[in-house]
Design a protein around this motif. Structure first.
Motif, short mmCIF file in Angstrom:
data_model
loop_
_atom_site.label_atom_id
_atom_site.label_comp_id
_atom_site.label_asym_id
_atom_site.label_seq_id
_atom_site.Cartn_x
_atom_site.Cartn_y
_atom_site.Cartn_z
N ARG A 1 0.84 -1.20 0.00
CA ARG A 1 0.00 0.00 0.00
C ARG A 1 0.88 1.25 0.00
N LEU A 2 1.97 1.23 0.75
CA LEU A 2 2.93 2.33 0.77
C LEU A 2 3.50 2.54 -0.63
N HIS A 3 3.93 1.47 -1.27
CA HIS A 3 4.48 1.55 -2.62
C HIS A 3 3.46 2.11 -3.61
N THR A 4 2.23 1.62 -3.51
CA THR A 4 1.17 2.07 -4.42
C THR A 4 0.94 3.57 -4.30
N ARG A 5 0.80 4.05 -3.07
CA ARG A 5 0.52 5.47 -2.87
C ARG A 5 1.70 6.34 -3.30
N ARG A 6 2.90 5.90 -2.97
CA ARG A 6 4.10 6.67 -3.35
C ARG A 6 4.17 6.77 -4.88
N THR A 7 3.88 5.67 -5.56
CA THR A 7 3.92 5.65 -7.02
C THR A 7 2.81 6.51 -7.61
N GLN A 8 1.62 6.46 -7.01
CA GLN A 8 0.52 7.30 -7.49
C GLN A 8 0.88 8.78 -7.45
N LEU A 9 1.62 9.17 -6.44
CA LEU A 9 2.01 10.57 -6.30
C LEU A 9 3.25 10.91 -7.13
N GLY A 10 3.86 9.91 -7.73
CA GLY A 10 5.05 10.16 -8.54
C GLY A 10 6.28 10.47 -7.72
N LEU A 11 6.30 10.01 -6.47
CA LEU A 11 7.45 10.25 -5.59
C LEU A 11 8.47 9.13 -5.70
N SER A 12 9.72 9.49 -5.69
CA SER A 12 10.78 8.48 -5.63
C SER A 12 10.92 8.03 -4.18
N GLN A 13 11.54 6.88 -3.99
CA GLN A 13 11.81 6.42 -2.62
C GLN A 13 12.70 7.43 -1.90
N SER B 1 4.14 2.42 14.49
CA SER B 1 2.93 3.26 14.41
C SER B 1 3.29 4.73 14.21
N SER B 2 4.33 5.20 14.86
CA SER B 2 4.70 6.61 14.69
C SER B 2 5.22 6.87 13.28
N ARG B 3 5.95 5.91 12.73
CA ARG B 3 6.46 6.05 11.37
C ARG B 3 5.32 5.96 10.36
N LEU B 4 4.34 5.11 10.63
CA LEU B 4 3.17 4.99 9.77
C LEU B 4 2.42 6.32 9.73
N PHE B 5 2.34 6.97 10.88
CA PHE B 5 1.70 8.28 10.96
C PHE B 5 2.47 9.29 10.11
N ARG C 1 1.08 11.24 6.69
CA ARG C 1 1.09 12.71 6.52
C ARG C 1 1.85 13.11 5.26
N ALA C 2 3.01 12.48 5.03
CA ALA C 2 3.81 12.81 3.85
C ALA C 2 3.10 12.43 2.55
N LEU C 3 2.30 11.36 2.62
CA LEU C 3 1.59 10.88 1.43
C LEU C 3 0.17 11.43 1.33
N GLU C 4 -0.18 12.32 2.27
CA GLU C 4 -1.48 13.01 2.27
C GLU C 4 -2.66 12.04 2.27
N ILE C 5 -2.57 11.05 3.17
CA ILE C 5 -3.63 10.05 3.32
C ILE C 5 -3.88 9.80 4.80
N ASP C 6 -4.97 9.11 5.08
CA ASP C 6 -5.27 8.68 6.44
C ASP C 6 -4.49 7.39 6.72
N VAL C 7 -4.12 7.17 7.95
CA VAL C 7 -3.36 5.97 8.33
C VAL C 7 -4.11 4.70 7.94
N THR C 8 -5.42 4.74 7.96
CA THR C 8 -6.21 3.54 7.64
C THR C 8 -6.00 3.08 6.20
N TYR C 9 -5.51 3.96 5.34
CA TYR C 9 -5.24 3.58 3.94
C TYR C 9 -4.34 2.35 3.87
#
Length: 147
Positions: free
Chosen positions: A31-43, A69-73, A77-85
């Motif tokens: 899910r992290l990879h998907t969202r990062r890719t959707q936003l066009g962000l590099s690792q 959990s803190s890193r997920l938060f 925030r950096a990916l502009e999504i809710d943690v539940t994503y």
């Protein structure tokens, strides 16, 4: 039942074998990879935004390292999504995850998570002319009917 005869408790989230990522960690990483890719962000760019190295992002995305959990938060925030994503869709694979059946690899999974789909959607929205976009959709529909 007395304490010495109780079966041992299985810790939720524990890996099934040494060196094997837990299926839930793999799902969160995908899910992290998907969202990062959707936003066009590099690792590298995402890592810099939250104070990590790109190698750490790679390990999160593959499920090798668990995300606290803190890193997920921070990631949310950096990916502009809710943690539940990160846990969305896991209900479907939870029985498999608990039974240690591996989740479907990203390249064979949901077509909406594939790089080609994401690139196509980005290109589509770069087309400024609404009429041209509609024509493109109609073309895709007609080509999809061919067999």
């Amino acid at each position: 039942m007395d304490q010495e005869h109780q079966p041992p408790l299985r810790r939720a989230g524990k890996s099934r074998g040494k060196g094997k990522p837990n299926p839930i960690d793999i799902h969160v990483g995908r899910r992290l990879h998907t969202r990062r890719t959707q936003l066009g962000l590099s690792q590298e760019r995402l890592a810099k935004a939250i104070g990590l190295t790109f190698q750490q992002i790679q390990k999160y995305e593959t499920g090798i390292n668990r995300v606290s959990s803190s890193r997920l938060f921070d990631l949310a925030r950096a990916l502009e999504i809710d943690v539940t994503y990160f846990f969305s869709g896991i209900e479907n694979g939870l029985a498999d995850a608990v039974g240690a059946v591996p989740l479907v690899p990203t390249n064979e999974g949901d077509p909406l998570e594939q790089r080609e789909t994401i690139e196509l959607v980005r290109a589509y929205y770069r087309i400024k002319n609404v009429r041209v976009r509609r024509q493109l959709v109609e073309l895709a529909r007609s080509l999809g009917k061919e067999r």
